[in-house]
Design an enzyme around this catalytic site. Structure first.
Site, PDB file in Angstrom:
ATOM      1  N   GLY A  11       0.843  -1.199   0.000  1.00 48.88           N
ATOM      2  CA  GLY A  11       0.000   0.000   0.000  1.00 48.88           C
ATOM      3  C   GLY A  11       0.876   1.245   0.000  1.00 48.88           C
ATOM      4  O   GLY A  11       1.880   1.292   0.707  1.00 48.88           O
ATOM      5  N   ARG A  72       1.008  -5.092  -4.992  1.00 49.62           N
ATOM      6  CA  ARG A  72       1.202  -6.303  -4.176  1.00 49.62           C
ATOM      7  C   ARG A  72       1.317  -7.434  -5.195  1.00 49.62           C
ATOM      8  O   ARG A  72       0.419  -7.614  -6.011  1.00 49.62           O
ATOM      9  CB  ARG A  72       0.022  -6.502  -3.231  1.00 49.62           C
ATOM     10  N   ASP A 103       4.868  -4.429   6.046  1.00 55.22           N
ATOM     11  CA  ASP A 103       5.340  -5.736   6.521  1.00 55.22           C
ATOM     12  C   ASP A 103       5.444  -6.789   5.416  1.00 55.22           C
ATOM     13  O   ASP A 103       6.416  -7.545   5.365  1.00 55.22           O
ATOM     14  CB  ASP A 103       4.509  -6.244   7.709  1.00 55.22           C
ATOM     15  N   SER A 105       6.077  -6.277   2.306  1.00 59.27           N
ATOM     16  CA  SER A 105       7.236  -5.922   1.472  1.00 59.27           C
ATOM     17  C   SER A 105       8.541  -6.341   2.155  1.00 59.27           C
ATOM     18  O   SER A 105       9.481  -6.809   1.497  1.00 59.27           O
ATOM     19  CB  SER A 105       7.261  -4.410   1.229  1.00 59.27           C
ATOM     20  N   THR A 125       4.393   2.656   5.862  1.00 62.33           N
ATOM     21  CA  THR A 125       2.991   2.244   5.880  1.00 62.33           C
ATOM     22  C   THR A 125       2.238   3.167   6.819  1.00 62.33           C
ATOM     23  O   THR A 125       2.755   3.513   7.889  1.00 62.33           O
ATOM     24  CB  THR A 125       2.806   0.782   6.344  1.00 62.33           C
ATOM     25  N   ASP A 127      -0.060   2.329   8.577  1.00 59.72           N
ATOM     26  CA  ASP A 127      -0.551   1.547   9.719  1.00 59.72           C
ATOM     27  C   ASP A 127       0.346   1.636  10.964  1.00 59.72           C
ATOM     28  O   ASP A 127      -0.101   1.335  12.068  1.00 59.72           O
ATOM     29  CB  ASP A 127      -0.703   0.069   9.335  1.00 59.72           C
ATOM     30  N   ASP A 129       2.642  -0.338  11.927  1.00 64.44           N
ATOM     31  CA  ASP A 129       2.660  -1.646  12.592  1.00 64.44           C
ATOM     32  C   ASP A 129       3.986  -2.390  12.422  1.00 64.44           C
ATOM     33  O   ASP A 129       4.048  -3.604  12.589  1.00 64.44           O
ATOM     34  CB  ASP A 129       1.491  -2.510  12.081  1.00 64.44           C
ATOM     35  N   ARG A 171      -5.575  -1.643   9.202  1.00 63.44           N
ATOM     36  CA  ARG A 171      -5.584  -3.112   9.118  1.00 63.44           C
ATOM     37  C   ARG A 171      -5.815  -3.688  10.511  1.00 63.44           C
ATOM     38  O   ARG A 171      -6.813  -3.352  11.121  1.00 63.44           O
ATOM     39  CB  ARG A 171      -4.276  -3.615   8.497  1.00 63.44           C
ATOM     40  N   HIS A 216     -22.469  16.605  21.680  1.00 66.66           N
ATOM     41  CA  HIS A 216     -22.215  15.663  20.584  1.00 66.66           C
ATOM     42  C   HIS A 216     -21.136  14.693  21.043  1.00 66.66           C
ATOM     43  O   HIS A 216     -20.476  14.942  22.059  1.00 66.66           O
ATOM     44  CB  HIS A 216     -21.707  16.421  19.352  1.00 66.66           C
ATOM     45  N   HIS A 250      -9.627   5.282   1.637  1.00 66.44           N
ATOM     46  CA  HIS A 250      -8.308   5.533   1.051  1.00 66.44           C
ATOM     47  C   HIS A 250      -7.857   6.986   1.079  1.00 66.44           C
ATOM     48  O   HIS A 250      -6.689   7.267   0.779  1.00 66.44           O
ATOM     49  CB  HIS A 250      -8.268   4.982  -0.372  1.00 66.44           C
ATOM     50  N   ARG A 253      -4.660   7.570   2.778  1.00 70.28           N
ATOM     51  CA  ARG A 253      -3.360   7.218   2.204  1.00 70.28           C
ATOM     52  C   ARG A 253      -2.819   8.319   1.295  1.00 70.28           C
ATOM     53  O   ARG A 253      -1.676   8.234   0.835  1.00 70.28           O
ATOM     54  CB  ARG A 253      -3.489   5.916   1.403  1.00 70.28           C
TER      55      ARG A 253
HETATM   56  O1  F6P Z   1      -1.685  -1.221   4.856  1.00 70.53           O
HETATM   57  C1  F6P Z   1      -2.202   0.009   4.471  1.00 70.53           C
HETATM   58  C2  F6P Z   1      -3.697  -0.090   4.270  1.00 70.53           C
HETATM   59  O2  F6P Z   1      -4.163   1.181   3.867  1.00 70.53           O
HETATM   60  C3  F6P Z   1      -4.491  -0.594   5.465  1.00 70.53           C
HETATM   61  O3  F6P Z   1      -4.695   0.392   6.450  1.00 70.53           O
HETATM   62  C4  F6P Z   1      -5.761  -1.058   4.803  1.00 70.53           C
HETATM   63  O4  F6P Z   1      -6.405  -2.053   5.568  1.00 70.53           O
HETATM   64  C5  F6P Z   1      -5.249  -1.621   3.492  1.00 70.53           C
HETATM   65  O5  F6P Z   1      -3.996  -1.012   3.244  1.00 70.53           O
HETATM   66  C6  F6P Z   1      -6.158  -1.390   2.310  1.00 70.53           C
HETATM   67  O6  F6P Z   1      -5.609  -2.038   1.224  1.00 70.53           O
HETATM   68  P1  F6P Z   1      -6.092  -1.797  -0.287  1.00 70.53           P
HETATM   69  O7  F6P Z   1      -5.535  -0.506  -0.754  1.00 70.53           O
HETATM   70  O8  F6P Z   1      -5.544  -2.958  -1.033  1.00 70.53           O
HETATM   71  O9  F6P Z   1      -7.594  -1.766  -0.254  1.00 70.53           O
END
Ligand code: F6P
Length: 320
Positions: A11, A72, A103, A105, A125, A127, A129, A171, A216, A250, A253
Protein backbone atom coordinates in the site's frame (compact mmCIF):
# COMPACT_ATOMS: atom_id res chain seq x y z
CA UNK A 1 28.29 -1.40 -4.93
CA UNK A 2 28.39 0.08 -8.39
CA UNK A 3 24.62 0.01 -8.87
CA UNK A 4 21.70 -0.46 -6.46
CA UNK A 5 17.96 -0.83 -7.00
CA UNK A 6 15.06 0.85 -5.22
CA UNK A 7 11.34 0.10 -5.24
CA UNK A 8 8.16 0.98 -3.38
CA UNK A 9 5.86 -1.91 -2.57
CA UNK A 10 2.50 -2.72 -0.94
CA UNK A 11 0.00 0.00 0.00
CA UNK A 12 1.36 3.46 -0.81
CA UNK A 13 2.15 5.84 2.04
CA UNK A 14 2.77 9.61 1.98
CA UNK A 15 6.53 10.12 2.18
CA UNK A 16 7.47 7.24 -0.13
CA UNK A 17 8.59 9.77 -2.75
CA UNK A 18 10.74 11.58 -0.20
CA UNK A 19 12.30 8.21 0.69
CA UNK A 20 13.08 7.38 -2.98
CA UNK A 21 14.62 10.86 -3.33
CA UNK A 22 16.80 10.30 -0.27
CA UNK A 23 17.90 6.84 -1.45
CA UNK A 24 18.73 8.12 -4.93
CA UNK A 25 20.64 11.20 -3.87
CA UNK A 26 22.50 9.50 -1.02
CA UNK A 27 23.53 6.65 -3.32
CA UNK A 28 24.74 9.02 -6.04
CA UNK A 29 26.55 11.08 -3.38
CA UNK A 30 28.26 7.83 -2.31
CA UNK A 31 29.31 6.94 -5.86
CA UNK A 32 26.62 4.40 -6.81
CA UNK A 33 24.10 4.38 -9.63
CA UNK A 34 20.43 3.81 -8.88
CA UNK A 35 17.81 1.81 -10.77
CA UNK A 36 14.20 2.55 -9.81
CA UNK A 37 11.74 -0.30 -10.41
CA UNK A 38 8.12 0.47 -11.29
CA UNK A 39 5.25 -1.07 -9.31
CA UNK A 40 7.32 -2.85 -6.69
CA UNK A 41 8.41 -6.45 -7.08
CA UNK A 42 6.03 -6.76 -10.05
CA UNK A 43 8.15 -4.29 -12.00
CA UNK A 44 11.32 -6.25 -11.20
CA UNK A 45 9.77 -9.43 -12.63
CA UNK A 46 8.71 -7.50 -15.72
CA UNK A 47 12.15 -5.90 -16.13
CA UNK A 48 10.77 -2.40 -15.61
CA UNK A 49 13.78 -0.69 -14.12
CA UNK A 50 15.11 2.73 -15.12
CA UNK A 51 18.18 4.66 -14.10
CA UNK A 52 17.37 7.44 -11.63
CA UNK A 53 19.52 10.55 -11.85
CA UNK A 54 19.66 13.45 -9.39
CA UNK A 55 17.04 15.27 -11.47
CA UNK A 56 14.73 12.21 -11.68
CA UNK A 57 13.79 12.74 -8.05
CA UNK A 58 13.59 16.55 -8.19
CA UNK A 59 10.36 18.21 -7.08
CA UNK A 60 8.84 15.06 -5.54
CA UNK A 61 9.56 15.56 -1.83
CA UNK A 62 6.12 17.07 -1.30
CA UNK A 63 4.14 14.61 -3.45
CA UNK A 64 1.86 11.95 -1.97
CA UNK A 65 1.65 8.49 -3.54
CA UNK A 66 4.79 7.13 -5.19
CA UNK A 67 6.04 8.16 -8.60
CA UNK A 68 7.56 4.70 -9.07
CA UNK A 69 4.14 3.12 -8.59
CA UNK A 70 3.49 0.24 -6.21
CA UNK A 71 1.78 -3.15 -6.17
CA UNK A 72 1.20 -6.30 -4.18
CA UNK A 73 2.74 -9.10 -6.25
CA UNK A 74 1.50 -12.71 -5.97
CA UNK A 75 4.20 -14.23 -8.20
CA UNK A 76 7.00 -12.75 -6.08
CA UNK A 77 5.65 -14.49 -2.96
CA UNK A 78 6.85 -17.84 -4.39
CA UNK A 79 10.54 -18.79 -4.20
CA UNK A 80 10.54 -19.12 -8.01
CA UNK A 81 9.43 -15.48 -8.25
CA UNK A 82 12.27 -14.37 -5.99
CA UNK A 83 14.81 -16.34 -8.03
CA UNK A 84 13.46 -14.73 -11.19
CA UNK A 85 13.86 -11.30 -9.54
CA UNK A 86 17.51 -12.04 -8.69
CA UNK A 87 18.14 -13.04 -12.33
CA UNK A 88 16.65 -9.69 -13.40
CA UNK A 89 18.90 -7.82 -10.95
CA UNK A 90 21.92 -9.63 -12.41
CA UNK A 91 20.79 -8.66 -15.90
CA UNK A 92 20.41 -5.02 -14.80
CA UNK A 93 23.77 -5.01 -13.01
CA UNK A 94 21.99 -4.29 -9.72
CA UNK A 95 24.04 -5.55 -6.77
CA UNK A 96 21.77 -4.64 -3.86
CA UNK A 97 18.20 -3.44 -3.26
CA UNK A 98 16.34 -1.00 -1.04
CA UNK A 99 12.70 -1.90 -0.44
CA UNK A 100 10.36 0.83 0.79
CA UNK A 101 7.10 -0.59 2.13
CA UNK A 102 5.17 -2.32 4.89
CA UNK A 103 5.34 -5.74 6.52
CA UNK A 104 4.53 -7.78 3.38
CA UNK A 105 7.24 -5.92 1.47
CA UNK A 106 9.80 -6.55 4.21
CA UNK A 107 8.83 -10.25 4.21
CA UNK A 108 9.59 -10.31 0.48
CA UNK A 109 12.89 -8.56 1.17
CA UNK A 110 13.80 -11.23 3.72
CA UNK A 111 13.08 -13.90 1.08
CA UNK A 112 15.55 -12.26 -1.31
CA UNK A 113 18.12 -11.92 1.45
CA UNK A 114 17.71 -15.63 2.32
CA UNK A 115 18.64 -16.39 -1.30
CA UNK A 116 21.85 -14.41 -0.81
CA UNK A 117 20.82 -11.06 -2.31
CA UNK A 118 21.69 -7.94 -0.26
CA UNK A 119 18.55 -5.97 0.69
CA UNK A 120 17.78 -3.22 3.19
CA UNK A 121 14.21 -2.23 4.11
CA UNK A 122 12.64 1.14 4.83
CA UNK A 123 9.35 0.93 6.80
CA UNK A 124 6.62 2.88 5.01
CA UNK A 125 2.99 2.24 5.88
CA UNK A 126 0.26 4.41 7.31
CA UNK A 127 -0.55 1.55 9.72
CA UNK A 128 2.59 2.09 11.89
CA UNK A 129 2.66 -1.65 12.59
CA UNK A 130 6.37 -2.29 11.92
CA UNK A 131 8.66 -3.03 14.86
CA UNK A 132 12.13 -1.55 15.30
CA UNK A 133 10.98 1.99 14.63
CA UNK A 134 8.92 4.45 16.63
CA UNK A 135 7.12 5.53 13.46
CA UNK A 136 6.77 4.27 9.91
CA UNK A 137 6.73 6.68 6.98
CA UNK A 138 3.19 7.89 6.18
CA UNK A 139 1.70 7.36 9.62
CA UNK A 140 1.99 10.98 10.72
CA UNK A 141 0.37 12.26 7.53
CA UNK A 142 -2.51 9.77 7.85
CA UNK A 143 -3.05 10.81 11.47
CA UNK A 144 -3.20 14.46 10.44
CA UNK A 145 -5.66 13.65 7.65
CA UNK A 146 -7.95 11.84 10.10
CA UNK A 147 -7.54 14.65 12.60
CA UNK A 148 -8.67 17.17 10.04
CA UNK A 149 -11.80 15.08 9.40
CA UNK A 150 -12.53 14.73 13.12
CA UNK A 151 -12.41 18.51 13.53
CA UNK A 152 -14.77 19.07 10.61
CA UNK A 153 -17.16 16.37 11.74
CA UNK A 154 -17.24 17.84 15.23
CA UNK A 155 -18.64 21.10 13.78
CA UNK A 156 -21.62 19.38 12.18
CA UNK A 157 -22.03 16.85 15.03
CA UNK A 158 -22.30 19.72 17.46
CA UNK A 159 -24.77 21.66 15.30
CA UNK A 160 -27.12 18.65 15.16
CA UNK A 161 -26.31 17.18 18.59
CA UNK A 162 -25.42 13.92 16.93
CA UNK A 163 -23.13 11.04 17.66
CA UNK A 164 -20.60 10.28 14.93
CA UNK A 165 -18.68 7.08 14.33
CA UNK A 166 -15.52 7.57 12.26
CA UNK A 167 -13.91 4.42 10.88
CA UNK A 168 -10.18 4.63 10.22
CA UNK A 169 -7.76 2.33 8.38
CA UNK A 170 -4.90 0.51 10.07
CA UNK A 171 -5.58 -3.11 9.12
CA UNK A 172 -5.12 -5.08 12.38
CA UNK A 173 -3.51 -2.20 14.23
CA UNK A 174 -5.08 0.67 16.15
CA UNK A 175 -2.29 3.26 15.90
CA UNK A 176 -4.04 5.65 13.48
CA UNK A 177 -7.27 5.58 15.50
CA UNK A 178 -5.38 6.08 18.77
CA UNK A 179 -3.23 9.03 17.71
CA UNK A 180 -5.92 10.81 15.69
CA UNK A 181 -8.50 10.10 18.40
CA UNK A 182 -6.33 11.50 21.17
CA UNK A 183 -5.33 14.55 19.14
CA UNK A 184 -8.94 15.13 18.09
CA UNK A 185 -10.42 14.75 21.58
CA UNK A 186 -12.54 11.72 20.60
CA UNK A 187 -15.03 10.55 23.19
CA UNK A 188 -14.19 6.89 22.62
CA UNK A 189 -11.42 5.14 20.66
CA UNK A 190 -12.09 1.55 19.67
CA UNK A 191 -8.94 -0.38 18.72
CA UNK A 192 -8.36 -4.07 17.95
CA UNK A 193 -5.81 -4.31 20.75
CA UNK A 194 -8.43 -3.48 23.40
CA UNK A 195 -11.96 -4.31 22.29
CA UNK A 196 -14.46 -3.69 25.13
CA UNK A 197 -16.23 -6.78 26.46
CA UNK A 198 -19.72 -5.31 26.18
CA UNK A 199 -21.31 -2.55 24.13
CA UNK A 200 -22.13 -0.78 27.42
CA UNK A 201 -18.39 -0.35 28.08
CA UNK A 202 -18.46 1.87 25.01
CA UNK A 203 -21.86 3.52 25.36
CA UNK A 204 -21.88 4.22 29.14
CA UNK A 205 -19.16 6.91 28.90
CA UNK A 206 -20.98 8.43 25.91
CA UNK A 207 -24.29 8.53 27.82
CA UNK A 208 -22.55 10.00 30.91
CA UNK A 209 -21.08 12.71 28.68
CA UNK A 210 -24.53 13.60 27.32
CA UNK A 211 -25.95 13.68 30.85
CA UNK A 212 -23.37 16.22 31.92
CA UNK A 213 -24.22 18.39 28.92
CA UNK A 214 -22.02 17.29 26.01
CA UNK A 215 -23.73 18.32 22.79
CA UNK A 216 -22.22 15.66 20.58
CA UNK A 217 -19.87 12.69 20.61
CA UNK A 218 -17.22 11.35 18.32
CA UNK A 219 -16.29 7.67 18.40
CA UNK A 220 -13.20 6.64 16.43
CA UNK A 221 -13.18 2.99 15.34
CA UNK A 222 -10.12 1.29 13.86
CA UNK A 223 -11.14 -0.98 10.98
CA UNK A 224 -9.47 -3.97 12.65
CA UNK A 225 -11.60 -3.63 15.79
CA UNK A 226 -15.09 -3.68 14.28
CA UNK A 227 -17.06 -2.46 11.32
CA UNK A 228 -18.02 1.18 11.77
CA UNK A 229 -21.51 0.32 10.49
CA UNK A 230 -22.05 -2.30 13.24
CA UNK A 231 -20.76 0.07 15.91
CA UNK A 232 -23.01 2.89 14.67
CA UNK A 233 -26.10 0.65 14.71
CA UNK A 234 -25.38 -0.75 18.15
CA UNK A 235 -24.56 2.64 19.63
CA UNK A 236 -27.76 4.16 18.22
CA UNK A 237 -29.84 1.47 19.96
CA UNK A 238 -28.24 2.33 23.31
CA UNK A 239 -27.78 6.10 23.35
CA UNK A 240 -31.14 7.16 21.91
CA UNK A 241 -29.63 9.75 19.60
CA UNK A 242 -29.09 9.82 15.89
CA UNK A 243 -25.76 8.20 15.02
CA UNK A 244 -24.00 8.95 11.73
CA UNK A 245 -21.11 7.05 10.20
CA UNK A 246 -18.10 8.23 8.20
CA UNK A 247 -15.84 5.55 6.74
CA UNK A 248 -12.70 7.41 5.74
CA UNK A 249 -11.11 4.79 3.48
CA UNK A 250 -8.31 5.53 1.05
CA UNK A 251 -8.28 9.30 1.54
CA UNK A 252 -6.09 8.42 4.54
CA UNK A 253 -3.36 7.22 2.20
CA UNK A 254 -3.23 10.35 0.06
CA UNK A 255 -2.01 13.92 0.36
CA UNK A 256 1.28 15.72 0.70
CA UNK A 257 3.45 14.24 3.45
CA UNK A 258 3.80 16.24 6.65
CA UNK A 259 7.15 17.77 7.57
CA UNK A 260 7.60 14.92 10.05
CA UNK A 261 7.14 12.27 7.35
CA UNK A 262 9.45 14.06 4.92
CA UNK A 263 12.18 14.27 7.54
CA UNK A 264 11.64 10.66 8.60
CA UNK A 265 11.74 9.49 4.96
CA UNK A 266 14.87 11.52 4.24
CA UNK A 267 16.73 10.16 7.28
CA UNK A 268 15.62 6.55 6.82
CA UNK A 269 16.19 6.49 3.07
CA UNK A 270 19.72 7.84 3.49
CA UNK A 271 20.49 5.44 6.34
CA UNK A 272 19.29 2.50 4.25
CA UNK A 273 21.87 3.37 1.59
CA UNK A 274 24.62 3.62 4.22
CA UNK A 275 23.77 0.13 5.50
CA UNK A 276 23.50 -1.43 2.05
CA UNK A 277 26.82 0.02 0.92
CA UNK A 278 28.41 -1.16 4.18
CA UNK A 279 27.17 -4.66 3.22
CA UNK A 280 24.74 -4.83 6.14
CA UNK A 281 21.79 -6.37 4.30
CA UNK A 282 18.91 -8.19 5.96
CA UNK A 283 17.96 -5.17 8.03
CA UNK A 284 15.10 -2.75 8.27
CA UNK A 285 15.99 0.81 9.22
CA UNK A 286 14.04 2.78 11.80
CA UNK A 287 13.94 5.79 14.06
CA UNK A 288 14.15 5.00 17.75
CA UNK A 289 14.22 7.88 20.23
CA UNK A 290 15.01 10.27 17.34
CA UNK A 291 18.12 8.32 16.34
CA UNK A 292 18.37 6.26 13.14
CA UNK A 293 18.82 2.57 13.84
CA UNK A 294 18.21 -0.83 12.27
CA UNK A 295 16.89 -4.27 13.20
CA UNK A 296 16.70 -7.62 11.42
CA UNK A 297 13.81 -8.01 8.99
CA UNK A 298 12.39 -10.88 11.05
CA UNK A 299 12.15 -8.61 14.10
CA UNK A 300 10.55 -5.82 12.06
CA UNK A 301 7.59 -7.85 10.79
CA UNK A 302 7.37 -10.94 13.03
CA UNK A 303 4.72 -9.46 15.32
CA UNK A 304 2.72 -6.27 14.94
CA UNK A 305 4.13 -3.26 16.78
CA UNK A 306 2.46 -3.20 20.17
CA UNK A 307 -0.03 -0.41 20.71
CA UNK A 308 0.75 1.85 23.65
CA UNK A 309 -2.19 1.08 25.92
CA UNK A 310 -1.13 3.78 28.38
CA UNK A 311 -1.89 6.37 25.70
CA UNK A 312 -5.28 4.72 25.14
CA UNK A 313 -6.01 4.91 28.86
CA UNK A 314 -4.99 8.56 28.90
CA UNK A 315 -7.31 9.29 25.98
CA UNK A 316 -10.16 7.68 27.95
CA UNK A 317 -9.44 9.79 31.04
CA UNK A 318 -9.20 13.03 29.04
CA UNK A 319 -12.49 12.28 27.25
CA UNK A 320 -14.46 12.21 30.53
O1 F6P B 1 -1.68 -1.22 4.86
C1 F6P B 1 -2.20 0.01 4.47
C2 F6P B 1 -3.70 -0.09 4.27
O2 F6P B 1 -4.16 1.18 3.87
C3 F6P B 1 -4.49 -0.59 5.47
O3 F6P B 1 -4.70 0.39 6.45
C4 F6P B 1 -5.76 -1.06 4.80
O4 F6P B 1 -6.40 -2.05 5.57
C5 F6P B 1 -5.25 -1.62 3.49
O5 F6P B 1 -4.00 -1.01 3.24
C6 F6P B 1 -6.16 -1.39 2.31
O6 F6P B 1 -5.61 -2.04 1.22
P1 F6P B 1 -6.09 -1.80 -0.29
O7 F6P B 1 -5.53 -0.51 -0.75
O8 F6P B 1 -5.54 -2.96 -1.03
O9 F6P B 1 -7.59 -1.77 -0.25
Amino acid sequence: MHRIGVLTSGGDAPGMNAAVRAVTRMAIHSGSEVVGYEHGYQGVLEGKGKILKLGSVGGIIDDGGTFLGTARCGEFREVAGKKKAIKQFEKDGVEGLIVIGGDGSLRGAQGLFDLGFPVVGVPATIDNDICGTDYSIGFDTAVNTVLDVISKIRDTASAHERVFVIETMGRTSGWIALYAGLAGGADFILVPENVPETIEDLTDPIIRGHERGKQHSVIVVAEGAASGMDVAERVQEKVGREVKLSVLGHMQRGGAPTAFDRILASRLGAHAVELLLANRGGMSVGLVGNKVSACWFTEAYSHGKELDLEILELAGILAL
